[in-house]
Design an enzyme around this catalytic site. Sequence first.
Site, PDB file in Angstrom:
ATOM      1  N   ASP A 233      40.242  34.700  44.991  1.00 22.58           N
ATOM      2  CA  ASP A 233      40.638  36.052  44.275  1.00 22.58           C
ATOM      3  C   ASP A 233      41.022  35.735  42.931  1.00 22.58           C
ATOM      4  O   ASP A 233      41.533  34.872  42.336  1.00 22.58           O
ATOM      5  CB  ASP A 233      42.128  36.654  44.822  1.00 22.58           C
ATOM      6  CG  ASP A 233      42.151  38.028  44.776  1.00 22.58           C
ATOM      7  OD1 ASP A 233      41.068  38.960  44.878  1.00 22.58           O
ATOM      8  OD2 ASP A 233      43.299  38.644  44.607  1.00 22.58           O
TER       9      ASP A 233
ATOM     10  N   ASP B  11      41.622  31.040  38.533  1.00 25.69           N
ATOM     11  CA  ASP B  11      42.096  31.897  37.414  1.00 25.69           C
ATOM     12  C   ASP B  11      43.467  31.770  37.202  1.00 25.69           C
ATOM     13  O   ASP B  11      43.941  32.728  36.322  1.00 25.69           O
ATOM     14  CB  ASP B  11      41.701  33.395  37.857  1.00 25.69           C
ATOM     15  CG  ASP B  11      42.545  33.749  38.908  1.00 25.69           C
ATOM     16  OD1 ASP B  11      42.888  33.124  39.891  1.00 25.69           O
ATOM     17  OD2 ASP B  11      42.916  34.941  38.763  1.00 25.69           O
TER      18      ASP B  11
ATOM     19  N   ASP C 169      38.862  28.532  43.644  1.00 26.70           N
ATOM     20  CA  ASP C 169      39.940  29.743  44.360  1.00 26.70           C
ATOM     21  C   ASP C 169      38.927  31.098  44.181  1.00 26.70           C
ATOM     22  O   ASP C 169      37.997  31.047  43.653  1.00 26.70           O
ATOM     23  CB  ASP C 169      40.852  29.868  42.983  1.00 26.70           C
ATOM     24  CG  ASP C 169      41.848  31.216  43.199  1.00 26.70           C
ATOM     25  OD1 ASP C 169      42.362  31.366  44.345  1.00 26.70           O
ATOM     26  OD2 ASP C 169      41.919  32.197  42.505  1.00 26.70           O
TER      27      ASP C 169
ATOM     28  N   LYS D 252      48.096  25.591  47.686  1.00 30.78           N
ATOM     29  CA  LYS D 252      48.139  25.241  46.048  1.00 30.78           C
ATOM     30  C   LYS D 252      49.479  25.934  45.587  1.00 30.78           C
ATOM     31  O   LYS D 252      50.079  26.676  46.166  1.00 30.78           O
ATOM     32  CB  LYS D 252      46.910  26.114  45.491  1.00 30.78           C
ATOM     33  CG  LYS D 252      45.842  25.719  45.619  1.00 30.78           C
ATOM     34  CD  LYS D 252      44.581  26.730  45.007  1.00 30.78           C
ATOM     35  CE  LYS D 252      44.854  28.142  45.851  1.00 30.78           C
ATOM     36  NZ  LYS D 252      43.925  29.198  45.157  1.00 30.78           N
TER      37      LYS D 252
HETATM   38 MG   LIG Z   1      43.090  33.429  42.007  1.00 33.71          MG
END
Ligand SMILES: [Mg+2]
EC number: 3.1.3.41
Length: 298
Positions: free
Chosen positions: A29, A248, A27, A223
């Site tokens: 960000d 995250d 991922d 996702k």
């Molecule tokens: Mg993220």
Amino acid sequence: MTNSPVKVTSKEQIKQILDEHDTFIFDCDGVIWLGSHVIPGAIETLKLLRSLNKQVIFVTNNSTKSRKTYTQKFAQFGYDATKEEVFGSAYAAATYLDKFVQLPKDSKVWVYGESGIVEELEELGYECLGGTDERLNEKFSASTTPFLPLDPKVGAVVAGLDTGMNYHRSAIALQYLLNPDVHFIATNIDSTFPQKGMILPGAGSCIESVAYASGRTPTACGKPSQNMLDAIVSDKGLDRKRCIMVGDRLNTDMKFGKDGGLSTLLVLTGIETEKGAFESGVPDYIADSLGVISELYE
Ligand SMILES: [Mg+2]
């Protein structure tokens, strides 16, 4: 089934993770950058993985940008990502339409979304209608819209985040969706889209008006949908047992990896806390940041 997550703090653990995986799916960000700021050590880890001949793949639900636009963002941070390393939800939707729906290439696609979707569909050989066509900015009138009568060659509506959403776009998309033979694909169905400290409407909120009006539910590709992972595995020919998902968020990234049979590594540079991560029992590994891998490896 719950895990007892392992906190990554030693060189031996890093070596084991590197030995057991050939492909690292990221991922972006909260993992590599936070908005326009790169996370310290993240680029060094990407470069380390590349030097060890590991395959890296970047997965993003943002459908407004094409893969090419993403590589430009990586370049700003000093990493020359290739277009093939980036897997956005617009490309996932286009791949899904091509490989799984197997929509014939002489069909057209109505795009309810932005240029990222149009670019990816065109690259796979589909002619697109709608999208960023400026005539859609005109106030809707059934008697003057140039988009009626409908084009009988349209075989799918692909919908995503659309910051130019208006009644004209919704009205035409709905006309296509009223035909049950027209496929309905969503790039992703995120309810919100965090940007510049604000919570903005996400793709799912944009799509909901036409989904509600048509009484249909789109096939979602982003996702944590496994359609996204299936598209990646098919496109790249991956061995799931040798892949690790790094993200995250527990409810998207970690769920995405775990449901798909991948190993999972949660980094704490995004929204989750260490306590929450341990209590969830979801990730296999937890690290303070992506930078930990290159730091401990040295
Ligand atoms: Mg993220």
